[in-house]
Design an enzyme around this catalytic site. Structure first.
Site, PDB file in Angstrom:
ATOM      1  N   MET A  32      -4.372   8.222  12.919  1.00 40.48           N
ATOM      2  CA  MET A  32      -5.633   7.970  11.935  1.00 40.48           C
ATOM      3  C   MET A  32      -6.507   7.051  12.546  1.00 40.48           C
ATOM      4  SD  MET A  32      -3.902   7.180   8.293  1.00 40.48           S
ATOM      5  CE  MET A  32      -3.422   5.658   8.378  1.00 40.48           C
ATOM      6  N   GLY A  34      -7.980   4.354  15.568  1.00 40.86           N
ATOM      7  CA  GLY A  34      -7.842   3.078  16.042  1.00 40.86           C
ATOM      8  C   GLY A  34      -6.621   3.221  17.030  1.00 40.86           C
ATOM      9  N   GLY A  38       0.653   2.249  21.443  1.00 41.94           N
ATOM     10  CA  GLY A  38       1.593   2.937  20.782  1.00 41.94           C
ATOM     11  C   GLY A  38       1.172   4.407  20.509  1.00 41.94           C
ATOM     12  N   HIS A  39       0.031   4.684  20.181  1.00 47.00           N
ATOM     13  CA  HIS A  39      -0.423   5.938  20.138  1.00 47.00           C
ATOM     14  C   HIS A  39      -0.284   6.946  21.443  1.00 47.00           C
ATOM     15  CE1 HIS A  39      -2.779   4.042  16.608  1.00 47.00           C
ATOM     16  NE2 HIS A  39      -1.946   5.026  15.959  1.00 47.00           N
ATOM     17  N   GLN A  63      -2.626   8.999   1.541  1.00 53.36           N
ATOM     18  CA  GLN A  63      -1.613   7.894   1.751  1.00 53.36           C
ATOM     19  C   GLN A  63      -1.855   6.717   1.291  1.00 53.36           C
ATOM     20  OE1 GLN A  63      -1.399   9.319   5.971  1.00 53.36           O
ATOM     21  NE2 GLN A  63      -1.022   7.083   6.397  1.00 53.36           N
ATOM     22  N   ASP A 152       7.140   3.910  12.892  1.00 48.99           N
ATOM     23  CA  ASP A 152       7.236   4.444  11.431  1.00 48.99           C
ATOM     24  C   ASP A 152       8.558   5.114  11.312  1.00 48.99           C
ATOM     25  OD1 ASP A 152       4.423   3.668  10.381  1.00 48.99           O
ATOM     26  OD2 ASP A 152       4.229   4.424  12.576  1.00 48.99           O
ATOM     27  N   SER A 187       0.119  -2.010  16.427  1.00 49.66           N
ATOM     28  CA  SER A 187      -0.449  -1.400  14.871  1.00 49.66           C
ATOM     29  C   SER A 187      -1.734  -1.449  14.791  1.00 49.66           C
ATOM     30  CB  SER A 187       0.409  -2.002  13.714  1.00 49.66           C
ATOM     31  OG  SER A 187      -0.345  -1.738  12.521  1.00 49.66           O
ATOM     32  N   ARG A 189      -3.424  -1.977  12.193  1.00 48.77           N
ATOM     33  CA  ARG A 189      -3.546  -3.109  11.086  1.00 48.77           C
ATOM     34  C   ARG A 189      -3.543  -4.517  12.005  1.00 48.77           C
ATOM     35  NH1 ARG A 189      -0.937   0.546   7.228  1.00 48.77           N
ATOM     36  NH2 ARG A 189      -2.650   0.987   5.729  1.00 48.77           N
TER      37      ARG A 189
HETATM   38  P1  AMP Z   1      -1.134   5.919  12.689  1.00 53.94           P
HETATM   39  O1  AMP Z   1      -2.585   6.151  13.324  1.00 53.94           O
HETATM   40  O2  AMP Z   1      -0.825   4.650  12.103  1.00 53.94           O
HETATM   41  O3  AMP Z   1      -0.745   6.971  11.693  1.00 53.94           O
HETATM   42  O4  AMP Z   1       0.114   6.322  13.731  1.00 53.94           O
HETATM   43  C1  AMP Z   1       0.092   7.503  14.219  1.00 53.94           C
HETATM   44  C2  AMP Z   1       1.147   7.726  14.933  1.00 53.94           C
HETATM   45  O5  AMP Z   1       1.530   6.728  16.056  1.00 53.94           O
HETATM   46  C3  AMP Z   1       2.709   7.708  14.171  1.00 53.94           C
HETATM   47  O6  AMP Z   1       3.447   8.684  14.623  1.00 53.94           O
HETATM   48  C4  AMP Z   1       3.167   6.216  14.465  1.00 53.94           C
HETATM   49  O7  AMP Z   1       4.439   6.089  14.257  1.00 53.94           O
HETATM   50  C5  AMP Z   1       2.751   6.180  15.947  1.00 53.94           C
HETATM   51  N1  AMP Z   1       2.755   4.831  15.942  1.00 53.94           N
HETATM   52  C6  AMP Z   1       1.986   3.625  15.752  1.00 53.94           C
HETATM   53  N2  AMP Z   1       2.146   2.463  16.239  1.00 53.94           N
HETATM   54  C7  AMP Z   1       3.349   2.582  16.981  1.00 53.94           C
HETATM   55  C8  AMP Z   1       3.875   1.847  18.079  1.00 53.94           C
HETATM   56  N3  AMP Z   1       3.841   0.540  17.977  1.00 53.94           N
HETATM   57  N4  AMP Z   1       4.946   2.268  18.918  1.00 53.94           N
HETATM   58  C9  AMP Z   1       5.159   3.807  18.796  1.00 53.94           C
HETATM   59  N5  AMP Z   1       4.551   4.474  18.001  1.00 53.94           N
HETATM   60  C10 AMP Z   1       3.603   4.076  17.243  1.00 53.94           C
END
Ligand code: AMP
Length: 280
Positions: A32, A34, A38-39, A63, A152, A187, A189
């Site tokens: 999403m 940002g 992690g991404h 969501q 997640d 995150s 967030r």
């Molecule tokens: P999001 O942008 O929050 O929807 O996350 C996109 C992907 O990045 C999802 O598969 C998340 O599980 C993964 N993700 C987000 N934060 C982390 C993190 N700290 N470590 C590993 N994967 C992450």
């Protein structure tokens, strides 16, 4: 980095590529935006697996609950693009909402047990919204591999179930949870947090590490959970804290080998989730 906003343009590009003698294999990393480390760790995994890596950035309204942070969710498209270019990602797919959700698009899927517990309990729209968008993105991109973060964890298991239930020819790979130096789970967030809150938020990992140590040392799970809950409640408005079977998020049986502790906690208005896997 090629950037596509339209499904038709993305698909034309992919069709051209797969019509050659060497049809590329495709990994897909949905996000999403940002973007943070992690991404990017998921992108790095994807790059090792296939010829082509596609990242999507789509802030998925489906969501978010009515009173949640859809309107203020941190977006940083320019910086995201720079990061994807640095990693030599092949394609960014950044569609708008109308492109992903034409009026005719229906997707009903009963997630079952996995959708009813933990985040599914406190955010009833959350997982239905996630499978709605992920199924659509899978259908558009038809990747060989999809990479999801185990940050997640419940989402990761639900996506694996979705792929199995629909017999999709996609391998779902889980990337490890990436943390800040202070232990805070990365995150998007976390952008909401000030310096003091970041310090407080990092306590979740401290408490999880303590609980893991105790479980490894055979402390009774009920006591571990009680102590963890008490610790978390000192600093957070706790949504849940559960110790479950890491394979299916069911109850833990005697001699369980794969255990996971999952936490969701509010710090002010910011919802934080975290987890820790324990192999006995
Ligand atoms: P999001 O942008 O929050 O929807 O996350 C996109 C992907 O990045 C999802 O598969 C998340 O599980 C993964 N993700 C987000 N934060 C982390 C993190 N700290 N470590 C590993 N994967 C992450």
């Amino acid at each position: 980095l090629l950037i596509f906003n339209k499904i038709s343009e993305l698909q034309t590009h992919l069709a051209d590529k797969s019509n050659t003698a060497f049809a590329p294999t495709i990994s897909f990393v949905p996000t999403m935006g940002g973007l943070h480390a992690g991404h990017l760790s998921l992108v790095k995994i994807a790059k090792q697996k296939t010829d082509l890596v596609i990242v999507s950035i789509f802030l998925n309204p489906a969501q978010f609950g009515k009173n949640e942070d859809l309107g203020s969710y941190p977006q940083s498209l320019e910086v995201d693009i720079k990061q994807l270019k640095n990693l030599k990602v092949d394609i960014l797919f950044a569609p708008n909402t109308g492109e992903i959700y034409p009026e005719s698009y229906q997707f009903d899927y009963d997630i079952g047990y996995l959708g009813t517990i933990l985040c599914g309990k406190s955010r009833p729209q959350f997982f239905p919204g996630i499978v709605r968008v992920v199924y659509r993105l899978f259908d558009i991109i038809k990747p060989n591999i999809a990479v999801f973060g185990k940050k997640d964890f419940q989402q990761f298991l639900i996506i694996k179930q979705l792929v199995k239930d629909f017999n999709l020819d996609i391998k779902v790979i889980g990337g490890n949870l990436i943390r800040e130096k202070n232990g805070l789970a990365l995150s998007t967030r976390n952008n909401y947090l000030n310096d003091i809150e970041i310090k407080t938020a990092s306590k979740i990992n401290d408490f999880l590490q303590t609980a893991k140590y105790e479980i490894k040392n055979k402390k009774d799970l009920k006591l571990v959970k009680n102590d963890l809950t008490t610790n978390l409640k000192k600093y957070f408005n706790l949504d849940y804290c559960e110790i479950l079977n890491a394979d299916n998020l069911g109850k833990i049986n005697a001699n369980e080998k794969n255990i996971i502790i999952l936490v969701a906690a509010m710090l002010g208005k910011t919802r934080l989730i975290d987890n820790i896997e324990i192999t006995l």
